[in-house]
Design an enzyme around this catalytic site. Structure first.
Site, PDB file in Angstrom:
ATOM      1  N   GLY A  31      18.541 -31.448  13.544  1.00 59.18           N
ATOM      2  CA  GLY A  31      19.517 -30.768  14.401  1.00 59.18           C
ATOM      3  C   GLY A  31      19.356 -29.264  14.386  1.00 59.18           C
ATOM      4  CG  HIS A  34      14.297 -24.352  16.985  1.00 57.94           C
ATOM      5  ND1 HIS A  34      13.007 -24.777  17.209  1.00 57.94           N
ATOM      6  CD2 HIS A  34      14.536 -24.590  15.669  1.00 57.94           C
ATOM      7  CE1 HIS A  34      12.478 -25.216  16.078  1.00 57.94           C
ATOM      8  NE2 HIS A  34      13.397 -25.137  15.128  1.00 57.94           N
ATOM      9  CG  HIS A  37      14.052 -29.100  17.033  1.00 57.23           C
ATOM     10  ND1 HIS A  37      14.830 -28.029  16.674  1.00 57.23           N
ATOM     11  CD2 HIS A  37      13.675 -29.693  15.863  1.00 57.23           C
ATOM     12  CE1 HIS A  37      14.947 -27.973  15.357  1.00 57.23           C
ATOM     13  NE2 HIS A  37      14.245 -28.965  14.833  1.00 57.23           N
ATOM     14  CG  ASP A 150       7.837 -28.610   9.335  1.00 63.57           C
ATOM     15  OD1 ASP A 150       8.286 -28.004   8.361  1.00 63.57           O
ATOM     16  OD2 ASP A 150       8.328 -28.508  10.475  1.00 63.57           O
TER      17      ASP A 150
HETATM   18  P1  AMP Z   1      13.430 -30.164  11.533  1.00 64.19           P
HETATM   19  O1  AMP Z   1      14.658 -30.288  12.362  1.00 64.19           O
HETATM   20  O2  AMP Z   1      13.200 -28.792  10.987  1.00 64.19           O
HETATM   21  O3  AMP Z   1      13.301 -31.252  10.498  1.00 64.19           O
HETATM   22  O4  AMP Z   1      12.200 -30.405  12.527  1.00 64.19           O
HETATM   23  C1  AMP Z   1      12.109 -31.558  13.320  1.00 64.19           C
HETATM   24  C2  AMP Z   1      10.745 -31.597  13.970  1.00 64.19           C
HETATM   25  O5  AMP Z   1      10.559 -30.430  14.762  1.00 64.19           O
HETATM   26  C3  AMP Z   1       9.599 -31.617  12.938  1.00 64.19           C
HETATM   27  O6  AMP Z   1       8.572 -32.469  13.391  1.00 64.19           O
HETATM   28  C4  AMP Z   1       9.151 -30.180  12.935  1.00 64.19           C
HETATM   29  O7  AMP Z   1       7.809 -30.016  12.558  1.00 64.19           O
HETATM   30  C5  AMP Z   1       9.353 -29.802  14.389  1.00 64.19           C
HETATM   31  N1  AMP Z   1       9.446 -28.349  14.525  1.00 64.19           N
HETATM   32  C6  AMP Z   1      10.240 -27.511  13.819  1.00 64.19           C
HETATM   33  N2  AMP Z   1      10.002 -26.233  14.173  1.00 64.19           N
HETATM   34  C7  AMP Z   1       9.043 -26.265  15.127  1.00 64.19           C
HETATM   35  C8  AMP Z   1       8.368 -25.261  15.886  1.00 64.19           C
HETATM   36  N3  AMP Z   1       8.628 -23.966  15.733  1.00 64.19           N
HETATM   37  N4  AMP Z   1       7.425 -25.663  16.766  1.00 64.19           N
HETATM   38  C9  AMP Z   1       7.138 -26.991  16.926  1.00 64.19           C
HETATM   39  N5  AMP Z   1       7.755 -27.967  16.246  1.00 64.19           N
HETATM   40  C10 AMP Z   1       8.689 -27.615  15.351  1.00 64.19           C
END
Ligand code: AMP
Length: 281
Positions: A31, A34, A37, A150
């Protein structure tokens, strides 16, 4: 757009779609959505009939001193964004249903989980691998989308899907960055104005490394030394690690050969940020 909280209901929805012959694209998130996501949701929308986004701040991937409690939460805005990007369903499970009191089973991808970020966040990737495996079993997607930001997480998830014979295609999409080069992250919300400017140094250090390699430097220790020197110029920055490893198995590389991952984690004030690039020589 549906919002489902119940695990059985989620599985039931997926089963119905599969009977209708629809493909499901899945985007797991914590969640506070941005553009990073949203780029995954858009890609899932392009390549599948149905898009499922999960929003779940997974308690078992946070260490006891980490930011589980204060992690940003904004379901109302997330819902608007998901709807705007054409998601069909948000899966927003209760932590109690995901991990009831008698919960016992964990997924550990050995070796890959113990290096880079894993060295400083013991248990983190076990928590990630466990929740993602559970989601794959509940949602039964055809494709799942992850961000290269990641990189270690994406490599671990590909490996677990392969090793556990989970019939799914994993897509890893490029990192989306802000104008100054800072990789987008829900945790960027913790940064004050000055720290936000300093945080661009992660991207600057990776660009420096890329340029050094382009000019023929293959000496990992020398490249890391130069990255450190650049980052240490920022008052708020404290390096946790900078590593150059083989992309395939995350083994350290003294000399850059083939496909290498340059990954780093830096504290900017009280916020831990990560970024990486993949280079080939
Ligand atoms: P998170 O909500 O941080 O667990 O991220 C969810 C998914 O979004 C994961 O697969 C992350 O690698 C991806 N993600 C987070 N930040 C970015 C970004 N700046 N660019 C591309 N994918 C992202």
């Amino acid at each position: 757009m549906k919002i489902i909280r119940n695990i059985k209901e989620m599985s039931g929805f997926s089963k119905k779609q599969q009977i209708k012959g629809k493909t499901i694209g899945f985007v797991p998130t914590m969640g506070a959505l941005h553009e990073g996501h949203l780029s995954l949701i858009r890609q899932a929308h392009k390549e599948n009939d149905i898009v499922v986004v999960s929003i779940f701040i997974n308690p078992i991937q946070f260490g006891p001193k980490e930011d589980y409690r204060r992690y940003p939460r904004n379901l109302r805005l997330d819902t608007q964004l998901c709807r705007r990007e054409g998601a069909d369903l948000i899966f927003f499970p209760h932590a109690q249903q995901m991990y009831p009191g008698n919960y016992k089973t964990y997924v550990n991808v050995s070796d890959l989980s113990d290096v880079l970020c894993g060295k400083f966040r013991p248990g983190h990737f076990k928590g990630v691998a466990t929740v993602v495996t559970k989601f794959f079993n509940i949602v039964r997607p055809d494709m799942a989308y992850f961000g290269r930001k990641d990189a270690q997480q994406a490599i671990i998830i590909k490996k677990l899907a392969y090793d556990l014979n989970i019939p799914i295609r994993i897509k890893v999409m490029p990192t989306v960055c802000e104008r100054g080069g800072l990789a987008m992250s829900s945790r960027n919300a913790y940064l004050n104005k000055e720290e936000r400017l300093d945080a661009a140094v992660l991207c600057q250090a990776l660009t420096l490394a890329k340029n050094l390699i382009k000019r023929g430097n293959t000496d990992s220790a020398d490249i890391i030394r130069k990255m450190r020197r650049l980052i240490n110029k920022k008052k708020s920055a404290c390096i946790q690690y900078i590593s150059i490893v083989k992309h395939k198995d995350l083994e350290p590389l003294d000399k850059i050969r083939g496909k290498a991952l340059i990954a780093l984690s830096v504290w900017i004030g009280k916020t831990r940020l990560i970024d990486n690039i993949v280079v080939s020589s």
